[in-house]
Design an enzyme around this catalytic site. Structure first.
Site, PDB file in Angstrom:
ATOM      1  N   LYS A   1     -39.777   7.277 -32.706  1.00  0.00           N
ATOM      2  CA  LYS A   1     -40.708   8.051 -33.356  1.00  0.00           C
ATOM      3  C   LYS A   1     -40.669   8.151 -34.895  1.00  0.00           C
ATOM      4  CE  LYS A   1     -39.544  11.141 -29.581  1.00  0.00           C
ATOM      5  NZ  LYS A   1     -38.509  11.973 -28.721  1.00  0.00           N
TER       6      LYS A   1
ATOM      7  N   LYS B   1     -30.809  14.942 -33.460  1.00  0.00           N
ATOM      8  CA  LYS B   1     -30.569  14.709 -32.223  1.00  0.00           C
ATOM      9  C   LYS B   1     -29.615  15.614 -31.553  1.00  0.00           C
ATOM     10  CE  LYS B   1     -29.564  10.430 -33.931  1.00  0.00           C
ATOM     11  NZ  LYS B   1     -29.969   9.617 -32.914  1.00  0.00           N
ATOM     12  N   ARG B   2     -29.321  15.476 -30.530  1.00  0.00           N
ATOM     13  CA  ARG B   2     -28.160  16.253 -29.994  1.00  0.00           C
ATOM     14  C   ARG B   2     -26.800  15.961 -30.651  1.00  0.00           C
ATOM     15  NH1 ARG B   2     -28.837  19.856 -25.454  1.00  0.00           N
ATOM     16  NH2 ARG B   2     -26.431  19.823 -25.242  1.00  0.00           N
TER      17      ARG B   2
ATOM     18  N   HIS C   1     -29.309   6.340 -17.576  1.00  0.00           N
ATOM     19  CA  HIS C   1     -29.558   6.865 -18.946  1.00  0.00           C
ATOM     20  C   HIS C   1     -28.143   6.884 -19.744  1.00  0.00           C
ATOM     21  CE1 HIS C   1     -33.679   8.001 -18.626  1.00  0.00           C
ATOM     22  NE2 HIS C   1     -33.188   8.219 -17.435  1.00  0.00           N
TER      23      HIS C   1
ATOM     24  N   LYS D   1     -22.413  10.144 -31.438  1.00  0.00           N
ATOM     25  CA  LYS D   1     -23.756   9.972 -32.321  1.00  0.00           C
ATOM     26  C   LYS D   1     -23.239  10.038 -33.669  1.00  0.00           C
ATOM     27  CE  LYS D   1     -26.846  12.082 -28.945  1.00  0.00           C
ATOM     28  NZ  LYS D   1     -27.939  10.810 -28.636  1.00  0.00           N
TER      29      LYS D   1
ATOM     30  N   THR E   1     -34.527   7.496 -28.717  1.00  0.00           N
ATOM     31  CA  THR E   1     -36.139   7.617 -28.686  1.00  0.00           C
ATOM     32  C   THR E   1     -36.481   8.171 -30.002  1.00  0.00           C
ATOM     33  OG1 THR E   1     -35.925   9.497 -27.362  1.00  0.00           O
ATOM     34  CG2 THR E   1     -36.644   7.244 -26.419  1.00  0.00           C
TER      35      THR E   1
END
Ligand code: 26V
Length: 809
Positions: free
Chosen positions: A658, A546-547, A358, A552, A654
């Protein structure tokens, strides 16, 4: 599946309240009603659970077991009702009884037994397995404390323990009779048996009991109920005599008991950053030893086949390397307990395990100190050593071209045990989670392994369950969709594609627009109630949830917000569609820079939201304690989905899927599954910007990027960085210096400055596009139409046919 009406349910709730609580509905609290309804649902589920197990046993079907340290389940009452076909009736019954459905559902605490994407993926997979009639089950740990609860105090993240089991959890059943014993530490003695085979005996081990708690996994309207088995660590109950003896050392005993219970005590809150903590290693072995023992026991009991046939009936997917000790554990049991020879045991093992990777972030790759494994798991260490020895020999003799690479390939190297290497060597399948991610594994990160085992590598792009992430969280949208194309999409999500035929139908687009607007109003209300801040429901809801991680790039997002604010301050009358930037993010408790970014976002918010001179054109909302339930509120209301990772770093994502499924448009880099979204919807229906993965990798390899050049040439960038450095956003003037230093002195390792200008330009395109409602809604509907491809049903079908070779029962 029996049809249960609202009036049936109403009656049953009333009855249950009387029998269980001795109370009338009028006196019942939301919590009472929650438990009453949950137990009615259980009553319905349990017979099907039993039947499903019977059926699998009688058909002797091949089973898949999904081993994962994380299952990010969220709440179950609503999704169980939905999957059981009782949701409508339940809502009606609750309202008739005078309760707000939402308040009753909110009584359930999120089961937050996961950090982020990897754990939520596991939960979506279980939903799809059951809904598609696949015999597939999860194995995990029943952490007493889930992922910490986040509070924001003076802009800072503060972590509180998540004691989610404070109230009884109605979905679990303790199955003590299926407990197994796990052994740690001790000494291994080797003996030669008369037949020349080796026998291993353990002495002075620490023994722990693993007690399973089972949670039913309800398929969508198909009577299938699979199992998620979570293990809890407990002391081994002694005999009366032993307890008397132990009593003498009461306090020592309490200590000991405590240290055992710690094994399933809490979920490690790090995500993508590895730390070699012994307790975490214990947790991993605890999970895999109990699960493998359980799997083998069941195989022997139900199939009456020799263990050499195990791969015909069992396949085990390991979710990242975290459960990879399952491999030597399987070898250990097959050899030491079942008396198989190495070669036979190896053949079975390597045909049973499949491994999913992952992440390629090197800081997240697990390597354990050799000594730690040797001390905690001496027999497991011997087996890993042997696997390593044989693997290195095979390279030496059969792959001369790789001899120099042995230190980079060896499972044990420079005093550390490399878990990904162990997993690759010992599994028959290695998969990445999006096309680009798998390509990077093959071409870069795992290049030599790919050359050794080209046939093992394959891609399985992630997915999300459309039942929870569309049908459940966005019932209004689901209804409009079903009105237009019929409801077959619920069973066959790819049929959402039929929406394309209507993507120019003006009346319909307006209907979609209205649904989005209603969802935005709901979220605006929630935000007002939570934060006291009023947001404009006509503004663009621009969402990044998100985290929190440097790669990110929430920092890029907030830099853009600061830029807009600076512009507005200079020209408050600027013609601009109002924007609301919504963030939700937890940082690992020890991740300093991530926490600084949280503080920066909150600080900017506290300035921007109260500055009347900008006429309400800009709002920044940081919602605390981002979790599955909060995601369920935010996602239906998103206009823009921010997916802006440094290209090559986000394995898949993901949340992108969504939000797409709920009609948000992606503003993103060419990373992870964004690329596959782009390929489907086309460049006209997505906003792509920034460096490509190849460009990023090229910079990393050959240099050539200088963040300071941008700082000195782009006034907008300079202004923002100077504001951070000079304390314009902080109470003290040192407030955000570390962010400043990280960018200028560490040369902006995630290319925030490099992508800043294209990001601004793309935001301008977004703002312009949003003004044309019909075109926007056409893009939105196009995204929904293609999103069926990202249903986890599709992903699970691919795992089932390509890797697991299992059939629907
Ligand atoms: C690593 C560690 C290190 C030790 C402490 C606990 C811990 C927990 C998790 C991880 C691995 C994180 C890897 C991960 O979550 N990857 C995400 O997986 C998603 C599902 O495949 C994918 O969508 C995301 O892009 C990817 O970042």
């Amino acid at each position: 599946m029996p049809q249960i009406t609202a009036s049936d349910l109403k009656e049953r709730i009333e009855k249950r309240l009387i029998i269980e609580n001795g109370m009338e509905v009028a006196n019942a609290t939301n919590k009472d009603v929650y438990y009453a309804l949950a137990s009615i649902v259980n009553e319905e589920i349990i017979p099907n659970w039993f039947n499903t197990n019977q059926k699998y046993a009688s058909k002797r079907s091949k089973q898949v077991y999904y081993l994962s340290m994380e299952f990010l389940i969220g709440r179950l009452l609503e999704s169980n009702l939905l999957n059981y076909g009782m949701l409508h009736a339940a809502k009606e019954a609750l309202e008739e009884l005078g309760f707000h459905t939402e308040n009753v559902f909110a009584e359930e605490r999120d089961a937050a037994l996961g950090n982020g994407g990897l754990g939520r993926l596991a939960a979506c997979f279980l939903d799809s397995l059951a809904s598609l009639y696949y015999p597939g089950h999860g194995f995990g740990i029943r952490y007493r404390y889930g992922l910490f609860e986040q509070r924001i105090i003076h802009g800072n993240q503060v972590e509180l323990p998540d004691y989610w089991l404070k109230n009884p959890y109605p979905w679990e059943t303790r199955n003590e009779e299926e407990s197994v014993v796990i052994q740690f530490q001790g000494k291994v003695h080797m003996f030669k048996r008369n037949d020349g085979s080796l026998e291993f005996k353990y002495e002075n081990t620490d023994k722990v009991m693993a007690v399973p708690y089972d949670i039913p996994v309800v398929g969508y309207k198909n009577n299938v109920v699979n199992t998620l088995r979570l293990w809890s660590a407990e002391p081994i109950p002694g005999t009366e005599n032993e307890r008397m003896e132990e009593n003498q050392a009461f306090y020592h005993d309490l200590d000991h008991q405590h240290s055992i219970e710690q094994i399933s005590g809490f979920l490690y809150p790090d995500d993508s950053s590895y730390e070699g903590k012994e307790l975490r290693l214990k947790q991993q072995y605890f999970l895999v030893s109990s699960s493998i023992q359980n799997i083998l026991k069941k195989f022997k009991k139900s199939y009456h086949l020799p263990l050499s046939k195990l791969p015909e009936k069992v396949v085990i997917q390991i979710n990242d390397t975290h459960p990879s000790l399952a491999i030597p554990e399987m070898m250990r049991i097959l050899m030491d307990d079942e008396r198989m020879e190495w070669d036979a045991a190896w053949k079975v093992t390597t045909n049973v395990f499949a491994y999913t990777n992952h992440t390629t972030l090197s800081e997240a790759l697990e390597t354990w100190p050799e000594e730690m494994i040797k001390d905690l798991l001496p027999r497991i260490y011997m087996i890993i050593e042997e696997i390593n020895e044989r693997f290195c020999q095979s390279i030496w003799f059969d792959h001369e071209e790789l001899r120099d690479e042995i230190p980079e390939l060896a499972i044990i190297s420079y005093g550390r045990v490399h878990m990904a290497r162990l997993a690759i060597v010992s599994s028959f399948s290695v998969n990445g989670v999006a096309r680009i991610h798998t390509e990077i594994l093959k071409k870069k990160e795992m290049k030599d392994f790919y050359s050794l085992f080209p046939n093992k590598f394959n891609n399985k792009t992630n997915g999300i369950t459309h039942r929870r992430w569309l049908l459940q969280v966005n019932p209004k949208l689901a209804e409009v969709v079903s009105d237009v194309i019929g409801s077959q999409w619920i069973k066959r999500p790819k049929q959402l594609i039929s929406l394309l035929k209507y993507s120019n139908d003006k009346a319909l687009l307006e209907q979609f627009d209205q649904v989005k607007h209603e969802n935005k109003k709901l979220l605006a209300n929630y935000i007002h109630q939570q934060t006291g801040i009023l947001i404009d429901d006509q503004s663009i809801f621009d969402v990044q949830i998100k985290r929190l991680h440097e790669y990110k790039r929430q920092l890029l997002n907030i830099f853009h917000v600061i830029y807009l604010y600076n512009e507005l301050k200079e020209n408050p009358n600027q013609d601009m569609t109002p924007r609301t930037f919504i963030f939700g993010a937890k940082a690992a408790p020890s991740y300093y820079l991530a926490k600084e970014v949280i503080k920066l976002i909150n600080t900017v918010a506290s300035i921007v939201n109260y500055d009347t001179s900008i006429q309400g054109k800009l709002k920044v909302i940081f919602l605390e304690n981002y979790n599955v339930s909060l995601a369920e509120r935010i996602i239906p209301a998103a206009d823009i989905s921010e997916q802006i990772s440094t290209a090559s770093k986000e394995a898949s994502g993901t949340g992108n899927m969504k939000m797409m499924m709920n009609g948000a448009l992606t503003l993103g880099t060419l990373d992870g599954a964004n690329i596959e979204i782009r390929d489907l919807v086309g460049d006209d229906n997505i906003f792509i910007f920034g460096l490509t993965a190849d460009e990023v990798l090229e910079y990393y390899q050959n240099g050539g990027y200088n963040a300071r050049d941008i700082y000195h040439t782009d006034d907008r960038v300079k202004r923002i960085l100077d504001q951070l450095n000079q304390g314009a956003f902080g109470v003290h003037d040192i407030e955000f210096k570390d962010i400043f230093y990280n960018i200028l002195y560490h040369n902006d390792p995630y290319f925030v400055l490099k992508d800043f200008e294209p990001y601004l330009e793309t935001h301008e395109l977004v703002e312009r596009a949003y003004r044309d409602r019909l075109t926007w809604m056409n893009m939105s509907v196009t995204n929904i139409a293609y999103s069926g491809k990202f249903s986890s049903d599709q992903t699970i079908r691919e795992y089932a046919s390509d890797i697991w070779k299992i059939k629907q029962v």
